[in-house]
Design an enzyme around this catalytic site. Sequence first.
Site, PDB file in Angstrom:
ATOM      1  N   ASP A 201       0.816  -1.211   0.000  1.00  0.00           N
ATOM      2  CA  ASP A 201       0.000   0.000   0.000  1.00  0.00           C
ATOM      3  C   ASP A 201       0.851   1.263   0.000  1.00  0.00           C
ATOM      4  O   ASP A 201       1.861   1.338   0.719  1.00  0.00           O
ATOM      5  CB  ASP A 201      -0.859  -0.032   1.285  1.00  0.00           C
ATOM      6  CG  ASP A 201      -1.813   1.123   1.410  1.00  0.00           C
ATOM      7  OD1 ASP A 201      -2.791   1.157   0.650  1.00  0.00           O
ATOM      8  OD2 ASP A 201      -1.584   2.005   2.271  1.00  0.00           O
ATOM      9  N   GLU A 243       1.155  -0.492  -5.229  1.00  0.00           N
ATOM     10  CA  GLU A 243       0.097   0.512  -5.318  1.00  0.00           C
ATOM     11  C   GLU A 243       0.739   1.891  -5.401  1.00  0.00           C
ATOM     12  O   GLU A 243       1.114   2.476  -4.383  1.00  0.00           O
ATOM     13  CB  GLU A 243      -0.846   0.453  -4.112  1.00  0.00           C
ATOM     14  CG  GLU A 243      -2.130   1.224  -4.386  1.00  0.00           C
ATOM     15  CD  GLU A 243      -2.495   2.314  -3.384  1.00  0.00           C
ATOM     16  OE1 GLU A 243      -3.478   3.026  -3.623  1.00  0.00           O
ATOM     17  OE2 GLU A 243      -1.796   2.462  -2.363  1.00  0.00           O
TER      18      GLU A 243
HETATM   19  C1  NOJ Z   1      -4.646   3.131  -0.419  1.00  0.00           C
HETATM   20  C2  NOJ Z   1      -5.827   2.300  -0.019  1.00  0.00           C
HETATM   21  O1  NOJ Z   1      -6.371   1.701  -1.159  1.00  0.00           O
HETATM   22  C3  NOJ Z   1      -6.809   3.213   0.666  1.00  0.00           C
HETATM   23  O2  NOJ Z   1      -8.010   2.544   0.943  1.00  0.00           O
HETATM   24  C4  NOJ Z   1      -6.192   3.790   1.908  1.00  0.00           C
HETATM   25  O3  NOJ Z   1      -7.063   4.737   2.480  1.00  0.00           O
HETATM   26  C5  NOJ Z   1      -4.841   4.451   1.615  1.00  0.00           C
HETATM   27  N1  NOJ Z   1      -4.004   3.676   0.759  1.00  0.00           N
HETATM   28  C6  NOJ Z   1      -4.061   4.702   2.887  1.00  0.00           C
HETATM   29  O4  NOJ Z   1      -3.610   3.487   3.426  1.00  0.00           O
END
Ligand code: NOJ
Length: 534
Positions: A201, A243
């Site tokens: 993430d 991501e």
């Molecule tokens: C990306 C995630 O997909 C999202 O749901 C989250 O709020 C943020 N990163 C922070 O972790």
Amino acid sequence: MSPVPTWYQTAVFYELYVRAFQDSNGDGNGDLRGAIQRLDHLADLGVTCLWLLPTFPSPLVDDGYDIADYFGVHADYGTVEDFRALVEAAHARGMRVIADLVMNHTSDQHPWFQASRRREAPYDDYYVWSDTDQKYEDARIIFLDTEPSNWTWDKVRGQYFWHRFYRQQPDLNFDNPAVQQAMFDIARFWMGLGLDGFRADAVPYLIEREGTNCENLPETHAYLKQLRAFMDAEYPEAILLCEANQWPEDVRPYFGGDPDDPTVLGDEFHMGFHFPVMPRLYMALKRGDRTPVVEIMGRTPSIPVNCQWCMFLRNHDELTLEMVTEEERHWMWREYAPEARMRLNLGIRRRLAPLLDNDRRKIELLNSLLFTLPGSPIIYYGDEIGMGDDIWLHDRNGVRTPMQWDGSANAGFSDADSLYAPVISDEVFGYQRVNVVAQKADPASLYHTLRRFIAAYKSQPALALGDLRFLDHPDPALLAFERSYEGKTVLCLHNLGEHDVRVAVPDGQDMLADAPVSAGEVSLPAYGYRWLIQ
Ligand code: NOJ
């Protein structure tokens, strides 16, 4: 020479939100044991890898992306042993499992942060503290609707702490070797439960430097390469999915290798989401013009032979409009989110089917692009049956409502009197009409269409691994391209417009109709699509 394709390069992913999937103990929350009960649905659909959203202990300010304990499972979802059982049950059905690894930040309730506030060793330097909130001013704010600054004052410590997301999510200090090491220990713990990798993430933001926008820094890449080396050494079959909501040229370095030579193996992430293509699919459809898709794919660099993009239409967040121009964003908001409640930060908090006016032709068309453009497809839970959303719920919860299994009370999701979120029950998208049981029984349902897409996708490696070549056509509504791999070519035709489009095709086989096609002109109706193999 290209290496033998690895499992993730040909996978079909499914994004599974445990809280929404199935409640096994009647407390109104989906849980890991419940997810196990529903795995047959995913195996039957043809999914080959699950991506589990965070299931850690958490105050759930950011629905589990605010972690209070990296080594546990939220009591509502079960136990670490249940997690292991879910992974084993998925494996037994031929599906792999990856889970979120949230590295950039913790919850402010995490004991590390509590100790850091009190300057207790060794956690004193685990977070990014400052006497002033005037540092790193070139870094943008991501949760724009909520947070006025990336700094928040902490009265216990008497300093500001840095956070790229909610203020309840302090950023870890990745300049601290102890933090770097802690993440390896966390990865090892979860891999020990049998996982097949991680969706990492928010990786662009790990390290901050003055005078930069604090995204994609060389120091961040250096650490991520160490993480990859650690994973390769201990878990060579596992993957890291990146991501990074960035332009394709900025995502390219996350694959590693040599930017000028795709035959050099990637040494950072195996996979990366292709964020910018996603809003352009919606844009192209609404305008009846292929240009936005052709342009962004043309601007997408080649990636190392052992890597793969991940494609998606929707996910658990808002449909992000960060990777479009300001003018395009306002246009998208007007077209797809006419009401203020449909908007969030720089995006649109709606699901696939409502975005597309619940028009089956458009839903199939975008799904067809999901399966035919380069990159492994990811299906967001519920989109296989065309679930709706609830714009009256807070934040992104409107696209995270309970899975609609059948027409019984609570949609077959739970026996509880009260659920973590209401089931969708309106006339169009309500569980009485839109549910898995009904769609399985109807051979003409969206569920069966997607099942056929998946089967066809798996039968033809060119769709997963083939080169991409766009074809020209006088009508801008025609989005036509070839995917070629090892002597096989699939011609993919998509009509983005409301009028018929005629297009000349060679002899071939229609992969979805499973019927021969003779050379000549075919007519694509409004929003029609064909996959023709030669
Ligand atoms: C990306 C995630 O997909 C999202 O749901 C989250 O709020 C943020 N990163 C922070 O972790």
